[in-house]
Design a protein around this motif. Structure first.
Motif, PDB file in Angstrom:
ATOM      1  N   GLU A 253       0.822  -1.203   0.000  1.00 12.65           N
ATOM      2  CA  GLU A 253       0.000   0.000   0.000  1.00 12.65           C
ATOM      3  C   GLU A 253       0.860   1.259   0.000  1.00 12.65           C
ATOM      4  O   GLU A 253       0.579   2.225  -0.714  1.00 12.65           O
ATOM      5  N   GLN A 254       1.916   1.266   0.805  1.00 13.55           N
ATOM      6  CA  GLN A 254       2.767   2.443   0.892  1.00 13.55           C
ATOM      7  C   GLN A 254       3.492   2.705  -0.429  1.00 13.55           C
ATOM      8  O   GLN A 254       3.588   3.841  -0.897  1.00 13.55           O
ATOM      9  N   ARG A 255       3.971   1.634  -1.045  1.00 19.17           N
ATOM     10  CA  ARG A 255       4.674   1.793  -2.310  1.00 19.17           C
ATOM     11  C   ARG A 255       3.734   2.337  -3.378  1.00 19.17           C
ATOM     12  O   ARG A 255       4.097   3.211  -4.173  1.00 19.17           O
ATOM     13  N   HIS A 256       2.511   1.833  -3.390  1.00  9.66           N
ATOM     14  CA  HIS A 256       1.532   2.296  -4.371  1.00  9.66           C
ATOM     15  C   HIS A 256       1.145   3.751  -4.113  1.00  9.66           C
ATOM     16  O   HIS A 256       0.983   4.541  -5.062  1.00  9.66           O
ATOM     17  N   ALA A 257       1.003   4.118  -2.844  1.00 16.43           N
ATOM     18  CA  ALA A 257       0.609   5.489  -2.498  1.00 16.43           C
ATOM     19  C   ALA A 257       1.662   6.505  -2.917  1.00 16.43           C
ATOM     20  O   ALA A 257       1.343   7.649  -3.252  1.00 16.43           O
TER      21      ALA A 257
END
Length: 341
Positions: A253-257
């Motif tokens: 999720e963090q990488r995508h955000a």
């Protein structure tokens, strides 16, 4: 045969041509070995000229004479008729066949990323070294692999489930529901790999070092998620696999955000073109979808059906709302940002 017949009919002109070419090439009149080589070359050239206009027709004739055999599709290992009559054995058979399908899915992922499976899953091998050692070269016929390794298994699993004696109120009904979903996620994950093939081949060979690095990072990210899931497969209760799943979710999720900020930064600094940026945004979305599907597969196969885990250990797994709260309060810094230059 046709070339030989024509050569016999026009043997005298061919011999005159051999003598003429031999004089031009300064071949001695009595050097019959070299003159024979000249004749052989003319004979081959004559054959090509005679056959070239008929090439398509010859292909059609040969295909009729020697029809290609369809590759043998993989057959299920565990969906036996003797297990379908009882809910417990039927659910167990579907679970084992789903594991079989996951193994074949890993094979396709490894081929799609052009990394040998055993190296991709080897914890002692650095993923960064693997993408350098094994560049994305050559075409990979993912449709053929899907047809052979996945489609037949998936169809057999769905057919078996539809015939199993499991009604909706039974405990096994919920198990079957999640296993069916896991199989669908595998099919969808393979589609994500398929969508990436063209750009992986193009940009990992690009002269632009930045876009080349970005697409190798995509390969690393996908290998990392598969490797982590296989680690979960063999995890014990002491390893707290539920928490490992939560960590994977947060990382994805963090990488995508952060991806849009990172890509915008590369455009502003003129590291990549706008066309490269659009491809990268689309392809990272495929990677995001792939990662989430693989995590869901892991939850079903290695958390929900891990008999070694206690209910208490399973209960510590965070729900989506809790994960989102943690992500906002304690962001995980993306690992690939410091490689932008």
């Amino acid at each position: 045969l046709l070339t030989g017949l024509v050569a016999i009919v026009f043997l005298h002109p061919l011999l005159l041509a051999v003598d003429s070419i031999s004089r031009v090439l300064s071949i001695a009149e009595t050097d019959y070995s070299l003159k024979l080589a000249v004749f052989h070359s003319l004979f081959n050239l004559l054959g090509v000229l005679l056959m070239l206009p008929w090439m398509q027709r010859l292909v059609e004739i040969l295909q009729k004479l020697f029809p290609s055999r369809k590759p043998e599709r993989l057959q299920p290992r565990f969906l036996d008729e003797s297990t379908i009559l009882y809910p417990d054995t039927a659910a167990e058979a579907v679970y084992n066949e789903t594991l079989h399908m996951w193994d074949n899915t890993i094979d396709i992922v490894a081929h799609g990323l052009r990394i040998p499976r055993e190296l991709m899953l080897d914890e002692n091998r650095l993923l960064e070294d693997l993408v350098e050692k094994f560049p994305v070269r050559g075409d990979f016929d993912i449709d053929r692999y899907y047809e052979i390794k996945i489609k037949s298994l998936y169809g057999a699993i769905i057919a078996y489930i539809s015939r199993a004696s499991i009604s909706w109120e039974m405990e096994q009904s919920g198990q079957i529901h999640w296993l069916r979903r896991a199989n669908q996620n595998m099919v969808d994950a393979i589609k994500d790999i398929k969508h990436l093939q063209k750009n992986l081949a193009q940009y990992t060979q690009s002269s632009n070092a930045v876009i080349r690095l970005q697409y190798n990072q995509i390969r690393i990210q996908m290998m990392k998620i598969v490797r982590a899931v296989e680690t979960l497969r063999h995890a014990s209760a002491d390893d707290m696999p539920s928490l490992l799943i939560d960590h994977l979710k947060l990382e994805v999720e963090q990488r995508h955000a952060n991806q849009n900020d990172e890509i915008n930064n590369l455009i502003v600094k003129r590291k990549i073109t706008s066309d490269m940026a659009i491809s990268l945004i689309n392809d990272r979305t495929y990677v995001y979808d792939f990662s989430n599907k693989v995590i869901q597969i892991a939850e079903t196969l290695f958390i929900r059906y891990n008999r070694l885990l206690s209910d208490a250990e399973k209960s510590v797994q965070l729900d989506d709302e809790q994960l989102d709260t943690i992500r906002k309060q304690h962001p995980i810094m993306p690992q690939e940002h410091n490689h932008g230059t």
